[in-house]
Design an enzyme around this catalytic site. Structure first.
Site, PDB file in Angstrom:
ATOM      1  CE  LYS A   1       6.727  -8.782   4.444  1.00 21.09           C
ATOM      2  NZ  LYS A   1       6.402  -8.500   3.049  1.00 21.09           N
ATOM      3  CG  ASN A   2       8.609  -5.439   2.788  1.00 22.01           C
ATOM      4  OD1 ASN A   2       8.384  -6.646   2.638  1.00 22.01           O
ATOM      5  ND2 ASN A   2       7.645  -4.575   3.055  1.00 22.01           N
TER       6      ASN A   2
ATOM      7  CB  CYS B   1      -2.460 -10.046  -3.322  1.00 22.37           C
ATOM      8  SG  CYS B   1      -2.197  -8.412  -2.686  1.00 22.37           S
TER       9      CYS B   1
ATOM     10  NE  ARG C   1       0.802  -5.666  -3.926  1.00 21.86           N
ATOM     11  CZ  ARG C   1       1.453  -6.249  -2.918  1.00 21.86           C
ATOM     12  NH1 ARG C   1       0.853  -7.179  -2.188  1.00 21.86           N
ATOM     13  NH2 ARG C   1       2.708  -5.923  -2.670  1.00 21.86           N
TER      14      ARG C   1
ATOM     15  CG  ASP D   1       3.768  -2.144   4.144  1.00 26.66           C
ATOM     16  OD1 ASP D   1       4.913  -2.449   3.774  1.00 26.66           O
ATOM     17  OD2 ASP D   1       2.760  -2.197   3.399  1.00 26.66           O
TER      18      ASP D   1
ATOM     19  NE  ARG E   1       2.935 -13.569   2.690  1.00 27.30           N
ATOM     20  CZ  ARG E   1       2.560 -13.224   1.473  1.00 27.30           C
ATOM     21  NH1 ARG E   1       1.293 -13.271   1.126  1.00 27.30           N
ATOM     22  NH2 ARG E   1       3.439 -12.797   0.582  1.00 27.30           N
TER      23      ARG E   1
HETATM   24  C1  EPZ Z   1       6.262  -3.235  -1.623  1.00 30.01           C
HETATM   25  O1  EPZ Z   1       5.312  -3.889  -2.456  1.00 30.01           O
HETATM   26  C2  EPZ Z   1       6.167  -3.917  -0.267  1.00 30.01           C
HETATM   27  N1  EPZ Z   1       6.513  -5.327  -0.396  1.00 30.01           N
HETATM   28  C3  EPZ Z   1       4.741  -3.780   0.288  1.00 30.01           C
HETATM   29  O2  EPZ Z   1       4.732  -4.365   1.587  1.00 30.01           O
HETATM   30  C4  EPZ Z   1       4.415  -2.294   0.415  1.00 30.01           C
HETATM   31  O3  EPZ Z   1       3.090  -2.150   0.868  1.00 30.01           O
HETATM   32  C5  EPZ Z   1       4.576  -1.620  -0.957  1.00 30.01           C
HETATM   33  O4  EPZ Z   1       5.918  -1.843  -1.467  1.00 30.01           O
HETATM   34  C6  EPZ Z   1       4.341  -0.117  -0.881  1.00 30.01           C
HETATM   35  O5  EPZ Z   1       5.243   0.454   0.018  1.00 30.01           O
HETATM   36  C7  EPZ Z   1       7.828  -5.672  -0.477  1.00 30.01           C
HETATM   37  O6  EPZ Z   1       8.715  -4.837  -0.441  1.00 30.01           O
HETATM   38  C8  EPZ Z   1       8.130  -7.136  -0.609  1.00 30.01           C
HETATM   39  P1  EPZ Z   1       4.499  -1.078  -5.149  1.00 30.01           P
HETATM   40  P2  EPZ Z   1       5.286  -3.575  -4.047  1.00 30.01           P
HETATM   41  O7  EPZ Z   1       4.968  -1.638  -6.438  1.00 30.01           O
HETATM   42  O8  EPZ Z   1       6.652  -3.297  -4.527  1.00 30.01           O
HETATM   43  C9  EPZ Z   1       0.876  -0.091  -8.076  1.00 30.01           C
HETATM   44  C10 EPZ Z   1       3.936  -5.715   3.327  1.00 30.01           C
HETATM   45  O9  EPZ Z   1       2.896  -5.661   4.007  1.00 30.01           O
HETATM   46  N2  EPZ Z   1       1.722  -0.651  -9.134  1.00 30.01           N
HETATM   47  O10 EPZ Z   1       5.254   0.062  -4.537  1.00 30.01           O
HETATM   48  O11 EPZ Z   1       4.511  -4.667  -4.693  1.00 30.01           O
HETATM   49  C11 EPZ Z   1       0.441  -1.144  -7.053  1.00 30.01           C
HETATM   50  O12 EPZ Z   1      -0.729  -1.775  -7.521  1.00 30.01           O
HETATM   51  C12 EPZ Z   1       3.867  -5.499   1.826  1.00 30.01           C
HETATM   52  O13 EPZ Z   1       5.086  -5.943   3.788  1.00 30.01           O
HETATM   53  C13 EPZ Z   1       1.269  -0.577 -10.452  1.00 30.01           C
HETATM   54  O14 EPZ Z   1       0.175  -0.084 -10.740  1.00 30.01           O
HETATM   55  O15 EPZ Z   1       4.416  -2.246  -4.068  1.00 30.01           O
HETATM   56  C14 EPZ Z   1       0.198  -0.318  -5.815  1.00 30.01           C
HETATM   57  O16 EPZ Z   1      -1.096   0.249  -5.892  1.00 30.01           O
HETATM   58  C15 EPZ Z   1       2.445  -5.290   1.337  1.00 30.01           C
HETATM   59  N3  EPZ Z   1       2.059  -1.084 -11.451  1.00 30.01           N
HETATM   60  C16 EPZ Z   1       1.240   0.794  -5.909  1.00 30.01           C
HETATM   61  O17 EPZ Z   1       1.672   0.810  -7.288  1.00 30.01           O
HETATM   62  C17 EPZ Z   1       3.291  -1.644 -11.180  1.00 30.01           C
HETATM   63  O18 EPZ Z   1       3.979  -2.072 -12.139  1.00 30.01           O
HETATM   64  C18 EPZ Z   1       2.470   0.586  -5.036  1.00 30.01           C
HETATM   65  O19 EPZ Z   1       2.958  -0.721  -5.301  1.00 30.01           O
HETATM   66  C19 EPZ Z   1       3.725  -1.707  -9.835  1.00 30.01           C
HETATM   67  C20 EPZ Z   1       2.930  -1.198  -8.832  1.00 30.01           C
END
Ligand code: EPZ
Length: 423
Positions: A22-23, A117, A122, A307, A399
């Site tokens: 998915k990711n 969420c 996020r 995850d 999802r």
């Molecule tokens: C991706 O989400 C994945 N989703 C998530 O999988 C996964 O948990 C996550 O990466 C971490 O590995 C997809 O790829 C579609 P991040 P993403 O930006 O990109 C903070 C699942 O279950 N952050 O790496 O949204 C954020 O709040 C899903 O398949 C900021 O503060 O995750 C989080 O605490 C859930 N500012 C941390 O960074 C920003 O601008 C990591 O988030 C961006 C992120």
């Protein structure tokens, strides 16, 4: 709303094929926007998130046909509205990853702020700071982010992320692919899905180096062309099934499991006594009679993936003794814990660590899915709980897992979906 009903106690035996990730699918669907001709994507999982992304692409003016094999024709986009609406973005926050491609190819994008969420706030501040570094004008109004390249084209720059973000890395990397000049991105995410996206962009004609390391370098090019690409297998789906085999004292062959992307997961499983035997087809997983307590902390890749945190918590419940599961990526990713405790688990959360006193028997009852990976942990727990476990609001599960009940049944799981059940 559907519910899933499981009669626990049967060991999983046999083989299961791991489907497309998915990711990896979601950002690659976004990448199709950046090309000036159609892209064909193969091995797509049939998931609600993938369908939501298709709806978003159609709303932007793409023509999207097919299912397992998807053809995305972006040639109609410039005539469409370059807007990702609140309705779609609130359903799936990965929608924000259309910003980079739209900005790169069309010089503007209007995307709803995703909002928080279940698992955390996020924010997307890093995405926006990175795009601004490339010369984008970013304005926030009425819950939307308006981004625009003043001269119509972004300019390459050096940018260091304050924190590791998968989506932020993907968004800014896509924006840089068509920028004028060179871009150097530091403190980037190293997830396999980031490496996969760089591979896809390079197949389209981009010039990206360093994906998978902390620094990505991009030489901007003038245009990119559509490609034909098969999505890589899902390491999180594979890990989920490995835990299910382990806790049910099963013996399961996972075909196409991407072992090269799963070292930290395999290391943690083996530390709990799970047998993971690589085979030419993938990996064979054997659940021991006795699991051992363990300690795991989630980290950006190549660390242990967040995850897989909820699923590993169930493994800890079955391991007699004290285990700890520490979450360092999201601020609220323990919502599976109260539901697992209703099944009989003894888990105490203090700060970002769940302390699991394993060995307590699990007995089936009605539980509520709260988010994607929490719902996966409830399925795994239901497979070992005594009696019947009923999981409600399984739209969370759908999802990220394609018809999980149909795929687990051939392994001996007594699991079925009841449609139209009370939520
Ligand atoms: C991706 O989400 C994945 N989703 C998530 O999988 C996964 O948990 C996550 O990466 C971490 O590995 C997809 O790829 C579609 P991040 P993403 O930006 O990109 C903070 C699942 O279950 N952050 O790496 O949204 C954020 O709040 C899903 O398949 C900021 O503060 O995750 C989080 O605490 C859930 N500012 C941390 O960074 C920003 O601008 C990591 O988030 C961006 C992120």
């Amino acid at each position: 709303m559907d519910k899933i009903v499981i009669h626990g106690g049967t060991p999983l035996r046999g083989e299961i094929r791991v489907l497309g990730a998915k990711n990896a699918a979601l950002p690659t669907q976004c990448a199709a926007l950046i090309a000036d001709s159609p892209t064909t994507l193969r091995h797509l999982p049939q998931l609600s998130d993938v369908q939501t992304m298709n709806r978003l692409l159609c709303g932007l003016g793409c023509e999207v046909t097919g299912e397992r094999t998807l053809i995305i024709d972006p040639t109609g986009v410039a005539k469409g509205s370059l807007e990702a609406s609140y309705e779609l973005v609130k359903t799936m926050r990965a929608s924000v990853t259309v910003m980079g491609p739209l900005l790169a190819r069309y010089g503007r994008a209007r995307v709803s702020l995703p909002g928080g969420c279940a698992i955390g706030a996020r924010p997307i501040d890093q995405h926006l700071r990175g795009l601004e570094a490339l010369g984008a004008e970013v304005t926030l109004s009425h819950g939307y982010v308006e981004t625009r390249a003043p001269s119509g084209r972004l300019t390459g720059a050096r940018f260091k992320f304050d924190l590791v973000t998968v989506g932020g890395t993907q968004n800014v990397m896509m924006a840089a692919a068509l920028a004028r000049g060179s871009t150097r991105l530091e403190n980037v995410a190293r997830e396999p899905e980031v490496v996969e996206l760089a591979l896809v962009l390079n197949k389209m004609g981009a010039r990206i180096r360093g994906a998978g390391t902390p620094v990505i370098e991009v030489e901007g090019v003038d245009s990119l062309s559509g490609i034909d690409h098969a999505i890589l297998p899902d390491r999180i789906e594979a890990g989920t099934f490995m835990v299910a085999a382990a806790v049910t004292r099963g013996d399961v062959l996972l075909r196409d499991a991407p072992l090269d992307h799963m070292h930290s997961v395999i290391e943690s499983l083996e530390s709990a006594g799970v047998i993971c035997e690589p085979t030419p087809e993938g990996v064979r997983v054997i659940g021991p009679d006795e699991l051992k307590p363990f300690h795991v902390t989630t980290r950006p890749h190549p660390g242990f993936p967040t995850d897989m945190q909820a699923q590993m918590t169930v493994l800890a419940i079955l391991a007699r003794g004290r285990s700890t599961v520490t979450e360092t990526i999201f601020e609220n990713r323990f919502m599976h814990v109260p539901e697992l405790c209703r099944l009989g688990a003894d888990i105490r959360v203090s700060g970002n660590t769940a302390e699991v006193h394993g060995g307590t028997p699990l007995s089936g009852t009605i539980v509520m899915a709260t988010d994607l990976r929490a719902s996966a942990s409830l399925v795994i727990a239901g497979l070992v709980a005594d009696g019947v476990t009923e999981i409600r609001r399984v739209y969370h599960l759908d999802r990220g897992y394609e018809t999980i009940e149909r795929r687990l049944r051939p392994l001996g799981a007594r699991i079925e979906r009841v449609t139209g059940a009370p939520s």
